[in-house]
Design a protein around this motif. Structure first.
Motif, mmCIF file in Angstrom:
data_model
loop_
_atom_site.group_PDB
_atom_site.id
_atom_site.type_symbol
_atom_site.label_atom_id
_atom_site.label_comp_id
_atom_site.label_asym_id
_atom_site.label_seq_id
_atom_site.Cartn_x
_atom_site.Cartn_y
_atom_site.Cartn_z
ATOM 1 N N GLY A 1 -12.729 65.130 -56.286
ATOM 2 C CA GLY A 1 -12.911 64.218 -55.170
ATOM 3 C C GLY A 1 -12.428 64.823 -53.859
ATOM 4 O O GLY A 1 -13.086 64.672 -52.821
ATOM 5 N N HIS B 1 -15.253 67.341 -52.946
ATOM 6 C CA HIS B 1 -16.646 66.923 -52.767
ATOM 7 C C HIS B 1 -16.861 65.672 -51.916
ATOM 8 O O HIS B 1 -17.954 65.501 -51.371
ATOM 9 C CB HIS B 1 -17.313 66.713 -54.134
ATOM 10 C CG HIS B 1 -17.424 67.961 -54.939
ATOM 11 N ND1 HIS B 1 -18.348 68.945 -54.665
ATOM 12 C CD2 HIS B 1 -16.706 68.408 -56.011
ATOM 13 C CE1 HIS B 1 -18.208 69.937 -55.533
ATOM 14 N NE2 HIS B 1 -17.223 69.639 -56.351
ATOM 15 N N ILE B 2 -15.878 64.788 -51.841
ATOM 16 C CA ILE B 2 -16.092 63.535 -51.119
ATOM 17 C C ILE B 2 -15.683 63.723 -49.654
ATOM 18 O O ILE B 2 -14.573 64.183 -49.379
ATOM 19 C CB ILE B 2 -15.288 62.389 -51.756
ATOM 20 C CG1 ILE B 2 -15.724 62.167 -53.213
ATOM 21 C CG2 ILE B 2 -15.471 61.098 -50.947
ATOM 22 C CD1 ILE B 2 -14.866 61.173 -53.988
ATOM 23 N N PRO B 3 -16.552 63.357 -48.724
ATOM 24 C CA PRO B 3 -16.202 63.471 -47.307
ATOM 25 C C PRO B 3 -14.965 62.623 -46.960
ATOM 26 O O PRO B 3 -14.829 61.491 -47.450
ATOM 27 C CB PRO B 3 -17.439 62.942 -46.574
ATOM 28 C CG PRO B 3 -18.557 63.066 -47.560
ATOM 29 C CD PRO B 3 -17.927 62.878 -48.910
ATOM 30 N N LEU C 1 -17.999 56.776 -56.025
ATOM 31 C CA LEU C 1 -18.130 57.700 -54.904
ATOM 32 C C LEU C 1 -18.147 59.146 -55.393
ATOM 33 O O LEU C 1 -18.956 59.962 -54.927
ATOM 34 C CB LEU C 1 -16.985 57.471 -53.911
ATOM 35 C CG LEU C 1 -17.132 58.095 -52.535
ATOM 36 C CD1 LEU C 1 -18.423 57.665 -51.851
ATOM 37 C CD2 LEU C 1 -15.922 57.731 -51.673
ATOM 38 N N LEU C 2 -17.286 59.445 -56.359
ATOM 39 C CA LEU C 2 -17.285 60.799 -56.920
ATOM 40 C C LEU C 2 -18.618 61.093 -57.591
ATOM 41 O O LEU C 2 -19.188 62.180 -57.422
ATOM 42 C CB LEU C 2 -16.140 60.972 -57.922
ATOM 43 C CG LEU C 2 -16.067 62.354 -58.577
ATOM 44 C CD1 LEU C 2 -15.802 63.447 -57.546
ATOM 45 C CD2 LEU C 2 -14.992 62.358 -59.664
ATOM 46 N N SER C 3 -19.143 60.130 -58.330
ATOM 47 C CA SER C 3 -20.418 60.312 -59.013
ATOM 48 C C SER C 3 -21.544 60.593 -58.022
ATOM 49 O O SER C 3 -22.453 61.387 -58.300
ATOM 50 C CB SER C 3 -20.722 59.069 -59.845
ATOM 51 O OG SER C 3 -21.908 59.241 -60.567
ATOM 52 N N LYS C 4 -21.472 59.965 -56.860
ATOM 53 C CA LYS C 4 -22.480 60.185 -55.818
ATOM 54 C C LYS C 4 -22.473 61.634 -55.337
ATOM 55 O O LYS C 4 -23.538 62.235 -55.134
ATOM 56 C CB LYS C 4 -22.189 59.236 -54.648
ATOM 57 C CG LYS C 4 -23.060 59.436 -53.422
ATOM 58 C CD LYS C 4 -22.651 58.455 -52.329
ATOM 59 C CE LYS C 4 -23.353 58.750 -51.028
ATOM 60 N NZ LYS C 4 -22.891 57.845 -49.954
ATOM 61 N N TYR C 5 -21.295 62.208 -55.153
ATOM 62 C CA TYR C 5 -21.183 63.560 -54.604
ATOM 63 C C TYR C 5 -21.014 64.639 -55.663
ATOM 64 O O TYR C 5 -21.166 65.821 -55.356
ATOM 65 C CB TYR C 5 -20.020 63.628 -53.605
ATOM 66 C CG TYR C 5 -20.339 62.897 -52.335
ATOM 67 C CD1 TYR C 5 -21.169 63.466 -51.375
ATOM 68 C CD2 TYR C 5 -19.856 61.613 -52.113
ATOM 69 C CE1 TYR C 5 -21.497 62.785 -50.215
ATOM 70 C CE2 TYR C 5 -20.170 60.923 -50.961
ATOM 71 C CZ TYR C 5 -20.995 61.511 -50.011
ATOM 72 O OH TYR C 5 -21.319 60.835 -48.868
ATOM 73 N N CYS C 6 -20.684 64.223 -56.864
ATOM 74 C CA CYS C 6 -20.456 65.185 -57.944
ATOM 75 C C CYS C 6 -20.992 64.578 -59.244
ATOM 76 O O CYS C 6 -20.222 64.222 -60.140
ATOM 77 C CB CYS C 6 -18.956 65.483 -58.033
ATOM 78 S SG CYS C 6 -18.519 66.853 -59.082
ATOM 79 N N GLU D 1 -15.357 58.948 -45.995
ATOM 80 C CA GLU D 1 -15.672 58.021 -47.093
ATOM 81 C C GLU D 1 -14.437 57.740 -47.950
ATOM 82 O O GLU D 1 -14.262 56.627 -48.451
ATOM 83 C CB GLU D 1 -16.836 58.554 -47.924
ATOM 84 C CG GLU D 1 -18.136 58.536 -47.123
ATOM 85 C CD GLU D 1 -19.363 58.704 -47.977
ATOM 86 O OE1 GLU D 1 -19.471 58.002 -49.000
ATOM 87 O OE2 GLU D 1 -20.209 59.541 -47.609
#
Length: 171
Positions: A149, A152-154, A79-84, A157
């Protein structure tokens, strides 16, 4: 977290990043106990207190630590990789370190079990240091990612992966 009476409350899976931090707190606590163990055993023998400490440490690193790493590798890191995406290189390094942490634990766990069985007097301090120093290097890098995280992560999520992490412990 604080409640209305200003007493600390335990984090919940509603805030998975705080739960990841809480796991690190336990790792640090048990690593501290590991450092004390050889001297304690030298002074008092492998008495009931030492046996209980070894059992608690072993239980944590045999059960909770692998779950914690799964939480990171299967849920948080992707998930972190997706947003960052710029965090991917550090994520790859941390995942490789997880393999080494498990290998170090296997070596130390064998010595702890031998200590409980009376086959060895106490675990070797160098083995303990190798294990704990690896975590000393690992934890700060992960915690930098936890902060990313948070930024950057909503939140919705994060809440979803918190549910997945909680379910991992039930099944």
């Amino acid at each position: 977290m604080l409640n209305l009476l200003n007493q600390a409350t335990a984090p919940t899976w509603d805030d998975p990043i705080e739960m990841l931090y809480a796991c690190h707190g336990k790792v640090k606590k048990f690593c501290g106990q590991l450092h004390l163990l050889p001297d304690y055993i030298a002074q008092h023998g492998c008495n009931a207190a030492a046996q209980e400490a070894i059992t608690q440490i072993s239980t944590y690193f045999n059960r909770a630590a692998p779950l914690h790493h799964a939480d990171e590798e299967l849920d948080f890191f992707p998930l972190l990789s997706k947003y960052c995406p710029e965090a991917q290189m550090v994520i790859d390094e941390l995942e490789a370190q997880h393999i080494d942490l498990h290998k170090n634990w296997d070596t130390l766990h064998t010595q702890l079990q031998e200590t409980l069985a009376g086959v060895r007097v106490a675990p070797d301090m160098q083995i303990i240091q190798n294990f704990t120093m690896a975590y000393d290097e690992h934890i700060p890098k992960e915690e930098q990612l936890f902060e990313l995280g948070k930024t950057h992560i909503p939140p919705n999520e994060l809440g979803e992966i918190g549910k997945i992490m909680a379910a991992r412990r039930v099944g």
